[in-house]
Design a protein around this motif. Structure first.
Motif: not given
Length: 478
Positions: A267, A264, A345
């Motif tokens: 993150t 990701n 997400t």
């Protein structure tokens, strides 16, 4: 005298033996089976000899010719289609209710703008009905099979002429025209995967582009329910469907033959291998009515559909897979899918599609009719599904600065008219024109192709595109 006497004695012996044979009992002849007409279920049915089962054999032959506005010299502008259909309908009255089997077999040969294909056999429908039970391949219970929608080209609604699926259903009849059905149906009505290349200009696409996924194995079927009313004036139906969304390893990729997790970019942590299973739904309302104040036999119909993560229920009811799930007009082809994986997400985000379709039929004479029809559809994806192409010297020079890509919101309009001549019952000749327009939200980038249709690697910006289709249909039903 001796020869004459011998001849007379021989004749007497033959006559006597014949008389004795005539006195013997004769072997009874087999009874003759005549085909009996079965009028219980309408015209065309007859009893299968030796049974109490009624059978109707019917069919169709269709020749159709398509004009499709081309984008470049590589595109076919003319298409030819030949299709044959055979129907076998059997019905038997039992102590438990009607036992019915129905089989519809089709073979189609397409060339040119229809897409070249060898002869394609197809079991369009094959189902058993026993009382309220329906099992096999039939028209989805999400749609209303009685809608008088004689359009040749596709509109954006669950068209009963294209909405055949495999299912297991039970119908409850309440009397006075009311019924309700609960149906378990195949889930992949169209290719709902979001599996397409995201493109940039001169550089890779931004890291926060929506993540494509491929549908995983089906774990539960679509659950479809409806409430239907049929009366002398017409009919109405409300429908609902629940659809499961699950993917195959979007968070894993292959590097030098080794499977590794996708990181990701926000993150810095690896995405999960799979997004959590999500569910979508669709709601539909369909109605039709006789319009005697316009003319004898005139009808009108309307169909409204709202989908959230189940766009197959508005995509013209296509029961087969469609390549990469794009909708567009001319060179503008926009992604159209149930959902995508959120780039932040790592979970599913559902796309929405909703719209309305309808039409009016008018009979000018007993043999000449016209139909006017159309549809409007809106595709609406969450904000994280679209992104701006970065403004660079290359994009500015290409004239696409500020263009959007990804899953772009858009409106699609379809408006058509046809005229049908029926000189003999069951035989028609019809012509149709259909206009299609796609309006994306804002300007979008469209790949530029050369004269042969091959991509040049450059892009242009557009705010909308349109296209025309024309059809000539010659059809005989028997």
């Amino acid at each position: 005298m001796m020869p004459v006497r011998a001849a007379l004695l021989g004749s007497v012996a033959i006559i006597a033996s014949g008389a004795q044979g005539a006195d013997l009992p004769a072997k009874p002849a087999a009874p003759v089976e005549y085909v009996r007409i079965c009028s219980t279920y309408g015209t065309g049915f007859f009893y299968i000899p030796g049974t109490e089962t009624c059978l109707r054999v019917s069919g169709r032959v269709r020749a159709e010719y398509l004009y499709l506005e081309p984008d470049d010299r590589a595109d076919d502008m003319i298409g030819f289609r030949a299709r044959g259909r055979l129907n076998l309908d059997t019905r038997t009255a039992t102590a438990y209710g009607l036992l019915r089997t129905y089989l519809r077999m089709e073979m189609t040969r397409n060339t040119g703008a229809y897409g070249d294909s060898s002869t394609s056999p197809n079991i369009a429908q094959a189902f058993i009905q026993f009382g309220g039970l329906t099992a096999g391949r039939a028209v989805s219970f999400f749609t209303n099979p009685d809608l008088p929608a004689p359009n040749f080209g596709d509109l954006r609604f669950d068209d009963p002429s294209n909405a055949e699926v495999n299912l297991l259903a039970y119908t409850f009849s309440f009397g006075n025209g009311f019924s309700a059905t609960l149906s378990l149906e195949e889930g992949q009505r169209v290719n709902n995967d979001l599996d397409f290349p995201l493109f940039g200009v001169g550089t890779p696409p931004p890291v926060l582009a929506p993540i494509a996924f491929t549908y995983g194995g089906e774990r539960i079927p679509d659950v479809v329910a409806n409430l239907r009313y049929t009366g002398t004036w017409g009919g109405a139906q409300i429908s609902g469907a629940l659809h499961q969304i699950r993917d195959v390893a979007f968070g894993l990729t292959s590097v030098d033959g080794v499977t590794v997790p996708v990181i990701n970019p926000v993150t810095g942590l690896p995405y999960p291998a799979y997004a959590d299973t999500e569910y979508g739904f669709a709601i539909g309302a369909h109605a039709y009515a006789n319009l005697p104040f316009l003319g004898t036999g005139d009808t009108g119909w309307i169909s409204a559909t709202y989908t959230d993560g189940a766009v197959g229920y508005i995509n013209a009811g296509q029961a087969g897979s469609i390549g990469s799930a794009f909708i567009g007009a001319g060179p503008l082809q926009l992604p159209f899918a149930d959902a995508f994986v959120d780039p932040i997400t790592g979970e599913f985000e559902n796309n929405k599609a909703y719209g309305i379709a309808g039409g009016i039929n008018h009979n000018w004479t007993p043999t000449i009719q016209t139909n006017v029809f159309g549809s409007w559809m809106r595709f609406d994806a969450p904000g994280t599904a679209q992104y701006e192409i970065p403004t660079t010297a290359a994009t500015t020079a290409a004239g696409i600065s500020g263009a959007t890509t990804g899953l772009v919101d858009f409106n699609e309009y379809r408006v058509g008219v046809n005229a049908i001549w029926t000189p003999v019952e069951g035989f028609l000749i019809g012509v149709e024109a259909l206009y299609i327009r796609v309006d994306p939200r804002g300007r979008v980038a469209v790949p530029v192709t050369d004269a042969t249709g091959a991509p040049t690697g450059t892009f242009r910006s557009t705010g909308s595109e349109d296209a025309w289709e024309g059809r000539l249909r010659i059809q005989r039903d028997f």
